[in-house]
Design a protein around this motif. Structure first.
Motif, PDB file in Angstrom:
ATOM      1  N   LYS A  72       0.822  -1.200   0.000  1.00 26.42           N
ATOM      2  CA  LYS A  72       0.000   0.000   0.000  1.00 26.42           C
ATOM      3  C   LYS A  72       0.864   1.262   0.000  1.00 26.42           C
ATOM      4  O   LYS A  72       1.957   1.272   0.577  1.00 26.42           O
TER       5      LYS A  72
ATOM      6  N   GLY B 147       1.957   5.129   1.157  1.00 27.10           N
ATOM      7  CA  GLY B 147       2.007   5.719   2.481  1.00 27.10           C
ATOM      8  C   GLY B 147       0.763   6.515   2.819  1.00 27.10           C
ATOM      9  O   GLY B 147       0.023   6.965   1.945  1.00 27.10           O
ATOM     10  N   ARG B 148       0.530   6.700   4.112  1.00 30.68           N
ATOM     11  CA  ARG B 148      -0.651   7.430   4.556  1.00 30.68           C
ATOM     12  C   ARG B 148      -0.618   8.889   4.109  1.00 30.68           C
ATOM     13  O   ARG B 148      -1.647   9.474   3.772  1.00 30.68           O
ATOM     14  N   TYR B 149       0.577   9.465   4.077  1.00 31.42           N
ATOM     15  CA  TYR B 149       0.690  10.881   3.748  1.00 31.42           C
ATOM     16  C   TYR B 149       1.289  11.072   2.360  1.00 31.42           C
ATOM     17  O   TYR B 149       2.320  10.493   2.031  1.00 31.42           O
TER      18      TYR B 149
ATOM     19  N   SER C 299       5.753  -1.522   1.915  1.00 34.69           N
ATOM     20  CA  SER C 299       4.947  -0.308   1.904  1.00 34.69           C
ATOM     21  C   SER C 299       5.783   0.905   2.307  1.00 34.69           C
ATOM     22  O   SER C 299       6.856   0.766   2.915  1.00 34.69           O
TER      23      SER C 299
ATOM     24  N   ASP D 216       5.039   3.026   4.619  1.00 37.14           N
ATOM     25  CA  ASP D 216       5.081   3.088   6.081  1.00 37.14           C
ATOM     26  C   ASP D 216       6.136   2.140   6.641  1.00 37.14           C
ATOM     27  O   ASP D 216       6.882   2.494   7.572  1.00 37.14           O
TER      28      ASP D 216
ATOM     29  N   ALA E 104       3.583   7.311  10.539  1.00 37.47           N
ATOM     30  CA  ALA E 104       3.337   6.575   9.291  1.00 37.47           C
ATOM     31  C   ALA E 104       4.563   6.661   8.390  1.00 37.47           C
ATOM     32  O   ALA E 104       5.641   6.216   8.771  1.00 37.47           O
ATOM     33  N   ASN E 105       4.444   7.289   7.217  1.00 36.80           N
ATOM     34  CA  ASN E 105       5.576   7.342   6.283  1.00 36.80           C
ATOM     35  C   ASN E 105       6.306   8.683   6.310  1.00 36.80           C
ATOM     36  O   ASN E 105       7.044   9.004   5.380  1.00 36.80           O
TER      37      ASN E 105
ATOM     38  N   ASP F 286      -1.964  10.238  13.920  1.00 33.44           N
ATOM     39  CA  ASP F 286      -1.689   8.962  14.603  1.00 33.44           C
ATOM     40  C   ASP F 286      -2.550   8.862  15.864  1.00 33.44           C
ATOM     41  O   ASP F 286      -2.774   9.845  16.535  1.00 33.44           O
TER      42      ASP F 286
END
Length: 276
Positions: free
Chosen positions: A48, A50-52, A125, A127, A235-236, A276
């Motif tokens: 997946k 990264g979140r950001y 991923s 992250d 996260a990332n 987070d």
């Protein structure tokens, strides 16, 4: 004798039949249904993203009220900050501020740095890649390597330390203090020290996904310099805070606790901007 058109039609029919037969005999039939096993397959098995997908604006990431706490005597224009030079603001960004302690003449410096980590390995991923990078930074700063072989002989010492921590927590509760030794909004207490009484790198809880603090004292041509680094991962994204005091012509080195408190204050402020 068959006519040319008839021969042509027969040849075209044979070619079409061969193509259809080849298309229906590709082994077990899985290569053409998007399983990701061939060049044209789907990316269902890819890691997946990264979140950001973007970074905060660095010079606007620290509120002026927080800046006034850590740089109390800076000139008003100093609170605008100086952006770091970067060629991809979507991947890296930073900002720095500087002020002078009116009472001691010491120089106070604060800087923040953001890095958005991208993994180029389809099986890792963003992250997870950021977590690996953060661990490498922590180990380079002097924290224990979580992947290093464990020494079984240290188990007894670890148990003793755990017992001591439990006793300390109980004593704190009897004194009316929180079991973790701090008010909910206060910075983490200083950790262990080395043989010279200087703080050693340590992890910090409650900031991002994970965080560590590194406190370094060094000499300058005219005095002493203490730099506290607070790094955390969300996260990332990896964020780094540097809070420094340079004391010229002083026999007393800059105190550690105020700088650690200030770095953690800024770190918590920045982490609050992530989800987070």
């Amino acid at each position: 004798m068959r006519s040319a058109p008839a021969v042509l039609r027969t040849a075209l029919a044979a070619t079409l039949l061969g193509a259809l037969t080849a298309g229906c005999s590709t082994g077990d039939g899985t290569d053409g249904v998007g399983t990701g096993t061939g060049p044209g397959g789907s990316t269902a098995g890819a890691a997946k993203p990264g979140r950001y997908s973007a970074l905060p604006e660095p010079c606007g990431s620290v509120s002026e009220s927080t800046l006034r706490r850590v740089l109390p005597d800076a000139a008003p224009e100093a609170y605008r900050g100086t952006p770091a030079v970067t060629y991809d603001t979507g991947r890296r960004g930073g900002c720095s501020w500087q002020g002078t302690d009116a009472e001691t003449g010491s120089t106070l410096q604060l800087s923040v740095d953001f890095e958005r980590v991208i993994s180029y390995d389809p099986e890792v991923s963003d992250d997870d890649r950021a977590a690996l990078d953060f661990t490498a930074r922590a180990v380079a700063a002097g924290l224990p390597d979580p992947d290093a072989p464990q020494d079984d002989t240290a188990d007894g010492s670890a148990d003793d330390a755990a017992d001591d921590s439990a006793d300390d927590a109980a004593a704190g509760e009897q004194d009316g203090a929180p079991a973790d030794g701090r008010e909910p909004d206060a910075a983490d207490a200083p950790g262990r020290t080395d043989s010279e009484g200087e703080p050693v790198p340590r992890t910090v809880s409650g900031i991002g996904s994970e965080a560590y603090l590194d406190d370094r004292l060094s000499s300058t041509a005219t005095g002493a310099r203490r730099e506290v680094t607070l790094a955390f991962r969300s996260a990332n994204v990896i964020a780094t805070v540097h809070y420094t005091r340079i004391s010229p012509g002083s026999d007393t080195p800059p105190a550690s606790t105020p700088l650690q408190d200030g770095a953690q204050r800024v770190g918590r402020h920045l982490a609050g901007g992530f989800d987070d």
